[in-house]
Design an enzyme around this catalytic site. Structure first.
Site, mmCIF file in Angstrom:
data_model
loop_
_atom_site.group_PDB
_atom_site.id
_atom_site.type_symbol
_atom_site.label_atom_id
_atom_site.label_comp_id
_atom_site.label_asym_id
_atom_site.label_seq_id
_atom_site.Cartn_x
_atom_site.Cartn_y
_atom_site.Cartn_z
ATOM 1 N N SER A 185 0.836 -1.190 0.000
ATOM 2 C CA SER A 185 0.000 0.000 0.000
ATOM 3 C C SER A 185 0.882 1.256 0.000
ATOM 4 C CB SER A 185 -0.968 -0.034 1.187
ATOM 5 O OG SER A 185 -1.996 0.904 1.031
ATOM 6 N N ASP A 298 -9.385 -4.800 -5.173
ATOM 7 C CA ASP A 298 -8.710 -3.642 -4.587
ATOM 8 C C ASP A 298 -9.011 -2.406 -5.437
ATOM 9 O OD1 ASP A 298 -7.057 -1.797 -3.398
ATOM 10 O OD2 ASP A 298 -5.189 -2.786 -3.953
ATOM 11 N N HIS A 328 -7.779 -5.533 -0.613
ATOM 12 C CA HIS A 328 -6.595 -4.795 -0.188
ATOM 13 C C HIS A 328 -6.095 -5.375 1.134
ATOM 14 C CE1 HIS A 328 -3.963 -1.317 -0.563
ATOM 15 N NE2 HIS A 328 -4.092 -1.128 0.740
#
Length: 362
Positions: A185, A298, A328
């Site tokens: 991320s 995601d 995610h």
């Protein structure tokens, strides 16, 4: 995602995963102010920390914390893998040097730590599964420390490794010529920008060149569902809004406002690296091969694929690994054990292939 009647439906997830996601999202929303600031004492009630432990765990991985720069509170957690079986039984006192993965945790640039339990466990899994020394960076968080503080901290850790090598402290020889930058991320975003800095030939007083005898050579970057963005709302962001967990437009916009310079929009070069709304980033010949992990559930997936496309246009080697049913941060949930095993196997293969490729060129 919509059903036959056009109604949005949530992603189907195991009950245990959904419960933990509800707790995470509640913690994010309860502690994140409108300006992106985090009520850190309140968030700490959710963010449980794992202590470093020099004793090997069940997988043979041990961990210790090292201070990189006390003046800015910069530290890292170092995970060392067990010796391979053939070295346990060998009468030789030498141990094969291990590749090094410098890891940057996610959390929208604003939350979590290298000691947060999900990241501690994730780095242990990588350390044992890949057979690499993992250096998990506890970079400074936004909005108290905006762009480019996290990138500065990542670069400082590489300089620290170049100077100390960590050999005396940890007893495991490390091959800094096979150094990989990795992150999930927001940490994937940091890994890209630190790699770009480390391999650039342009220097400034704020970013001096690496040491002349620099032993740190970047062999690859490993980005797990990296956090890039822009003013545009992509197809995936729109389709998964209100459907996918963790990342949504409201939270994402707050994280970018917290991290980017005051007054900057999401087309700032720190966020927008794909060249759609401005010049593509300059990448030097030394910018290493990349592995990009994309989750099919995601909201960031379009940005991640565009990032891989930008690297290809610049002649860089890119390995895209797709997980069609992945949300995610799926790698933090034991319920996705099959995908986690596949992910670790893909990372190990990428590390080994990158090292072999560099050796063949040399």
């Amino acid at each position: 995602m919509a059903d036959a009647h056009g109604h949005r439906r949530r992603v189907a997830l195991p009950c245990a995963v959904r419960l933990r996601l509800c707790l995470l999202e509640a913690a994010i929303d309860a502690t994140q102010r409108r300006d992106g600031a985090i009520n850190r004492p309140l968030f700490s009630l959710y963010d449980r920390r794992a202590p470093a432990d020099p004793r090997p765990d069940a997988a043979g991985v041990s961990s210790t914390d090292v201070t990189v720069d006390a003046s800015r509170g910069l530290w890292a957690r170092v995970f060392t893998p067990p010796a391979p079986e053939h070295e346990h039984s060998s009468s030789s006192s030498t141990t094969t040097p291990r590749p090094v993965i410098v890891y940057f945790h996610g959390g929208g640039f604003a939350m979590f730590s290298a000691a947060s339990r999900p990241f501690d466990a994730h780095c242990r899994t990588l350390c044992a599964g890949v057979g690499a020394v993992v250096v998990s960076v506890d970079y400074r968080l936004a909005p108290e420390h905006r762009f480019p503080a996290a990138y500065d901290d990542g670069e400082a850790v590489l300089r620290y490794l170049a100077t100390t090598g960590l050999r005396d402290e940890h007893g495991v020889p490390m091959d800094l010529s096979a150094c990989f930058l990795a992150g999930d991320s927001a940490g994937g975003n940091i890994a890209h920008h630190v790699a770009q800095r480390w391999t650039t030939t342009t220097t400034t007083p704020a970013t001096p060149p690496p040491p002349s005898d620099n032993p740190v050579n970047l062999a690859g970057v490993i980005l797990l569902e990296p956090y890039f963005g822009g003013e545009e709302r992509t197809k995936a962001e729109r389709a998964l809004e209100g459907v996918a967990p963790v990342v949504n437009i409201r939270r994402s916009d707050r994280w970018w406002r917290a991290f980017l310079p005051e007054g900057a929009d999401r087309n700032h070069p720190a966020a927008h690296v794909t060249g759609d709304a401005g010049p593509e980033p300059e990448l030097q010949e030394a910018f290493p091969p990349a592995m990009v992990v994309v989750g099919g559930l995601d909201p960031l997936q379009d940005w991640d694929r565009r990032y891989a496309g930008m690297l290809r246009r610049k002649g860089k080697a890119v390995r895209v690994v797709e997980f069609p049913e992945a949300i995610h941060a799926f790698y933090f949930f034991p319920e996705f054990a099959g995908d986690i095993r596949k992910l670790v196997g893909e990372i190990r293969a990428f590390v080994e292939d990158s090292i072999m490729s560099k050796q063949s060129i040399a």
